[in-house]
Design a protein around this motif. Sequence first.
Motif, short mmCIF file in Angstrom:
data_model
loop_
_atom_site.label_atom_id
_atom_site.label_comp_id
_atom_site.label_asym_id
_atom_site.label_seq_id
_atom_site.Cartn_x
_atom_site.Cartn_y
_atom_site.Cartn_z
N VAL A 151 -5.25 -1.34 -4.06
CA VAL A 151 -5.17 -0.17 -4.96
C VAL A 151 -4.71 1.06 -4.19
CG1 VAL A 151 -6.57 1.43 -6.28
CG2 VAL A 151 -6.79 -0.98 -6.68
N LEU A 194 3.14 4.77 -5.49
CA LEU A 194 3.44 5.52 -6.73
C LEU A 194 3.70 6.99 -6.40
CD1 LEU A 194 0.96 4.17 -9.42
CD2 LEU A 194 3.35 3.65 -9.15
N ILE A 195 2.90 7.53 -5.48
CA ILE A 195 3.11 8.94 -5.08
C ILE A 195 4.45 9.10 -4.40
CG2 ILE A 195 2.24 10.74 -3.57
CD1 ILE A 195 -0.54 9.73 -4.14
N ALA A 214 -1.32 3.13 -5.05
CA ALA A 214 -1.32 4.56 -5.36
C ALA A 214 -0.41 5.33 -4.40
CB ALA A 214 -2.74 5.10 -5.29
N ILE A 255 -0.71 -2.82 -7.39
CA ILE A 255 -1.90 -2.66 -8.24
C ILE A 255 -2.11 -3.90 -9.10
CG2 ILE A 255 -2.81 -1.30 -10.15
CD1 ILE A 255 -1.82 1.14 -8.81
#
Lengths: 121, 95
Positions: A10, A17-18, A14, A48
């Motif tokens: 996870v 994604l950032i 994340a 994810i």
Amino acid sequence: MRGAVVVALVALGAFFLIIGTVGLMRLPDVYNRMHATSKATTIGAASILLANTAYFGPRGAGLVSLVGIVFLFVTAPTGSHMISRAAQRMGVDFAGDVSWPGGSDGVDDPTEGEATDPADD
Amino acid sequence: MASEPAFLDPVMLAGLVLSAAVTLVASYRVIVGPTTPDRVVALDVIGTNVVAIAALYAMFTARGLFADVALVLAIIGFISTITVARYVTEGDIIE
């Protein structure tokens, strides 16, 4: 043990994604932005979904998540290719003084013939 | 899932908040542009982020149903991207 794997996946997702969104904000033109988003965001979502598989086990929802990963990896380059071709047909220029390598010959350029002299734009 | 570690819940919540914030930031590019393909790329990013949010929510609530939601959202995002890219250049979708 499984919880640690889920947390690591996870966090990795994340992070990517950032990265993808920062690339979408900061890069200069649509082709560069697509370069950032189509890779980084796909890796983030796939990570994810892999965490989902680690959480739910190899059956049921975990298997659906694996199918989702395969689907993302097949469709994201296709969609980006379609958008970049649409952008080129619409006449969106490259940033700065970037041009096709080796001029317009040797490259399969769909705008060839429609464009006027490339020196005057 | 039967035995769930206690530290998993705040991590999922943090991931959800982070993904939602990133999706909101991407909507800046939808609004400002400057060209139509920029907006399509930003909408594609938002679609992928919502897939990730659905997967995180599946783990947050421990319901496997939301993995199906993520898959269907991925399919709809792909079809809409292809459709918009075709509409922008050709002027219609099915001729």
